[in-house]
Motif scaffolding. Structure first.
Motif, PDB file in Angstrom:
ATOM      1  N   ILE A  84       9.677   8.011   5.200  1.00 40.66           N
ATOM      2  CA  ILE A  84       8.741   8.752   4.341  1.00 40.66           C
ATOM      3  C   ILE A  84       8.856  10.244   4.587  1.00 40.66           C
ATOM      4  CG2 ILE A  84       6.288   9.161   3.882  1.00 40.66           C
ATOM      5  CD1 ILE A  84       5.801   6.202   4.480  1.00 40.66           C
ATOM      6  N   LEU A  85       8.971  10.617   5.865  1.00 40.37           N
ATOM      7  CA  LEU A  85       9.035  12.045   6.204  1.00 40.37           C
ATOM      8  C   LEU A  85      10.356  12.679   5.772  1.00 40.37           C
ATOM      9  CD1 LEU A  85       7.738  14.464   7.680  1.00 40.37           C
ATOM     10  CD2 LEU A  85       8.839  13.652   9.774  1.00 40.37           C
ATOM     11  N   LEU A  86      11.461  11.961   5.947  1.00 36.77           N
ATOM     12  CA  LEU A  86      12.780  12.572   5.755  1.00 36.77           C
ATOM     13  C   LEU A  86      13.354  12.362   4.357  1.00 36.77           C
ATOM     14  CD1 LEU A  86      14.417  11.590   9.169  1.00 36.77           C
ATOM     15  CD2 LEU A  86      13.393  13.772   8.544  1.00 36.77           C
ATOM     16  N   PHE A  87      13.085  11.225   3.758  1.00 35.74           N
ATOM     17  CA  PHE A  87      13.820  10.856   2.544  1.00 35.74           C
ATOM     18  C   PHE A  87      12.960  10.726   1.294  1.00 35.74           C
ATOM     19  CE2 PHE A  87      16.153   8.665   6.082  1.00 35.74           C
ATOM     20  CZ  PHE A  87      17.210   9.553   6.128  1.00 35.74           C
ATOM     21  N   PRO A  92      15.050   8.962  -2.160  1.00 34.79           N
ATOM     22  CA  PRO A  92      14.007   7.928  -2.290  1.00 34.79           C
ATOM     23  C   PRO A  92      14.548   6.503  -2.230  1.00 34.79           C
ATOM     24  CG  PRO A  92      14.392   9.055  -4.386  1.00 34.79           C
ATOM     25  CD  PRO A  92      15.135   9.810  -3.352  1.00 34.79           C
ATOM     26  N   TRP A  93      15.811   6.296  -2.601  1.00 32.46           N
ATOM     27  CA  TRP A  93      16.357   4.946  -2.499  1.00 32.46           C
ATOM     28  C   TRP A  93      16.461   4.496  -1.045  1.00 32.46           C
ATOM     29  CZ3 TRP A  93      16.413   1.270  -5.814  1.00 32.46           C
ATOM     30  CH2 TRP A  93      16.540   1.510  -7.181  1.00 32.46           C
ATOM     31  N   ILE A  94      16.792   5.410  -0.145  1.00 30.91           N
ATOM     32  CA  ILE A  94      16.827   5.057   1.284  1.00 30.91           C
ATOM     33  C   ILE A  94      15.430   4.686   1.759  1.00 30.91           C
ATOM     34  CG2 ILE A  94      17.304   5.939   3.591  1.00 30.91           C
ATOM     35  CD1 ILE A  94      19.516   7.621   2.465  1.00 30.91           C
ATOM     36  N   LEU A  95      14.427   5.454   1.344  1.00 32.11           N
ATOM     37  CA  LEU A  95      13.045   5.131   1.699  1.00 32.11           C
ATOM     38  C   LEU A  95      12.670   3.738   1.204  1.00 32.11           C
ATOM     39  CD1 LEU A  95      10.130   5.607   2.549  1.00 32.11           C
ATOM     40  CD2 LEU A  95       9.806   6.961   0.457  1.00 32.11           C
ATOM     41  N   ALA A  99      11.578   0.526   3.365  1.00 33.83           N
ATOM     42  CA  ALA A  99      10.270  -0.086   3.099  1.00 33.83           C
ATOM     43  C   ALA A  99      10.411  -1.593   2.863  1.00 33.83           C
ATOM     44  CB  ALA A  99       9.631   0.581   1.890  1.00 33.83           C
ATOM     45  N   TRP A 100      11.450  -1.996   2.156  1.00 34.24           N
ATOM     46  CA  TRP A 100      11.675  -3.436   1.951  1.00 34.24           C
ATOM     47  C   TRP A 100      11.920  -4.136   3.292  1.00 34.24           C
ATOM     48  CZ3 TRP A 100      15.629  -3.001  -2.677  1.00 34.24           C
ATOM     49  CH2 TRP A 100      14.923  -2.631  -3.847  1.00 34.24           C
ATOM     50  N   LEU A 101      12.733  -3.502   4.130  1.00 36.45           N
ATOM     51  CA  LEU A 101      13.012  -4.093   5.442  1.00 36.45           C
ATOM     52  C   LEU A 101      11.733  -4.198   6.277  1.00 36.45           C
ATOM     53  CD1 LEU A 101      15.102  -5.116   7.480  1.00 36.45           C
ATOM     54  CD2 LEU A 101      15.449  -2.746   8.204  1.00 36.45           C
ATOM     55  N   THR A 102      10.901  -3.182   6.236  1.00 40.34           N
ATOM     56  CA  THR A 102       9.638  -3.209   6.979  1.00 40.34           C
ATOM     57  C   THR A 102       8.732  -4.328   6.479  1.00 40.34           C
ATOM     58  OG1 THR A 102       9.789  -0.817   7.322  1.00 40.34           O
ATOM     59  CG2 THR A 102       7.626  -1.838   7.617  1.00 40.34           C
TER      60      THR A 102
END
Length: 438
Positions: A84-87, A92-95, A99-102
């Motif tokens: 969230i902080l970096l991407f 946003p696709w990396i975020l 998020a899906w993995l989390t």
């Protein structure tokens, strides 16, 4: 007077005259837009602190868990917070992938964590495109559904805030994700619309400045043509008269004196024309009361008389009623002036120079013909500043210009111009004539 912000070097226009560029509305919104790292840090803190506290509380009150589970859940939450902080803005696709993995990691051992997914969908809609947001929404629905079934498979009633029913939990997660996506799409579309408006305003400002520069270049070209016509004509007449006066001073002093008086009159006339033009340039706000008018069709006979006094055997023939357009009359005058100047300069041996101005059916035909032998060095069609200026003048009226040696001898200059009424009636034919003239 200050400079205009969009036009360095130009004074700021009066109120309402300057094109003011729009800004994104809202002082608070502009503050957060100027400090993106502060915004992302606060969003990360709002997610990270409550989530870590809730996870720690759940693990201390639950039955003992495997050590790798105690590490995996906080690690996934920290990874989501870092994403969230970096991407959030740039990738946003990396975020969304993090998020899906989390969500999948947390589902079997506690409440499914879809908050990072909501942030990812919002970021996709705002910083990428609406299409990307809906693609991400479809993937998020699949992940949320899978997480709901993993929670039911784990067999713990506390895995979902909506209960252990997997279809109901997946449906409510889908509604929550849909709300986040719709909010992001609305904000993103509004943001892109404002950006388009601001970009359009910048384009209009640049186009306005370009139009101003083009208008300045056109005005300079017009002034250059006028200065050429004034100076070239006057100097040619004065040089010719001075040479004649010098040649006849010894045997006919009275005729030489008369020629010099014509030189003085021509010089004073040229000075008056230049003073009028330079005065208009230097003082654009000056009224027209003290400025002499530009020459028109009525001044052509006097023009021919001046050339006749300079020794050119010129004769004027006018057919039809003159046009009323003052700009067209000035163009006709300048064409006659240029033709006679060239004849005086290159056709000194001519026995006759015929000037014909014919008005008929909305057209104006101007002919300047001499019968002098054509020297090899005489100006060819299109050469020299005078003919170039005449071609530009004629093209403005959708006409044609021809200049070249006659069938037997001499030089022939013919210009055909359309009056305003004829140009309106001709419609689509005028541009093709203008292209032919150029």
């Amino acid at each position: 007077m200050t400079e205009a912000p969009l036009s360095p070097g130009h004074p700021r226009a009066a109120a309402g005259g300057e094109l003011r560029l729009p800004k994104p509305p809202g002082v608070v919104r502009q503050f957060w837009a100027r400090h993106p790292w502060l915004t992302d840090s606060l969003i990360t803190a709002v997610y990270l602190v409550p989530t870590l506290v809730g996870t720690a509380t759940t693990e201390t009150t639950a039955t003992p868990l495997q050590p790798w589970i105690l590490v995996a859940q906080p690690a996934a939450i920290l990874a989501a917070a870092a994403a969230i902080l970096l991407f959030r803005r740039r990738r946003p696709w990396i975020l969304l992938l993090v998020a899906w993995l989390t969500c999948l990691v947390a589902a079997p051992f506690g409440p499914a964590d879809v908050v990072p997914t909501l942030f990812g969908l919002y970021a996709l809609a705002v910083y990428r495109s609406t299409r990307s947001a809906w693609v991400g929404f479809a993937g998020s629905v699949i992940v949320a559904t899978l997480a709901s079934y993993l929670a039911v498979w784990a067999g713990d009633d506390t895995v979902s805030p909506f209960g252990a029913d997997a279809p109901a939990s997946a449906t409510q997660f889908t509604v929550l994700l849909l709300i986040g996506t719709l909010i992001g799409v609305t904000v993103g579309n509004r943001r892109r619309y404002l950006d388009a408006l601001i970009a359009r305003a910048h384009d209009l400002a640049r186009e306005r400045d370009q139009q101003a520069r083009l208008a300045t270049a056109l005005e300079r070209s017009r002034i250059a043509r006028e200065m050429h016509d004034i100076v070239s004509h006057s100097l040619t007449v004065m040089v010719t008269l001075a040479d004649g006066s010098s040649a006849t001073a010894s045997r006919d002093p009275e005729r030489a004196s008369e020629a010099m008086r014509h030189v003085a009159e021509t010089g004073r006339s040229a000075l008056a024309d230049m003073r009028r033009m330079l005065g208009v340039l230097a003082e654009p706000g000056t009224g027209d009361d003290d400025l002499a008018p530009q020459p028109d069709a009525a001044a052509i006979p006097a023009l021919v008389d001046r050339f006749r006094a300079a020794g050119l055997p010129a004769r004027l023939t006018t057919v039809g009623a003159p046009v009323e357009d003052p700009n067209l009359q000035l163009t006709i005058y300048r064409i006659v002036q240029e033709g006679l100047t060239n004849a005086l300069r290159h056709a000194a041996a001519a026995h006759a120079v015929e000037v014909t101005v014919e008005h008929a059916e909305g057209l104006v035909r101007v002919d300047v013909v001499d019968d002098a032998p054509t020297p090899m060095g005489r100006q060819s069609p299109g050469g020299g500043h005078g003919l170039v200026g005449m071609r530009e003048r004629v093209a403005l009226y959708g006409g044609t210009l021809e200049a070249g040696p006659g069938a037997v001898r001499g030089w022939h200059l013919r210009a055909v111009l359309r009056s305003a009424d004829a140009a309106d009636a001709a419609g689509s034919t005028a541009p093709s004539d203008a292209e032919e003239a150029t």
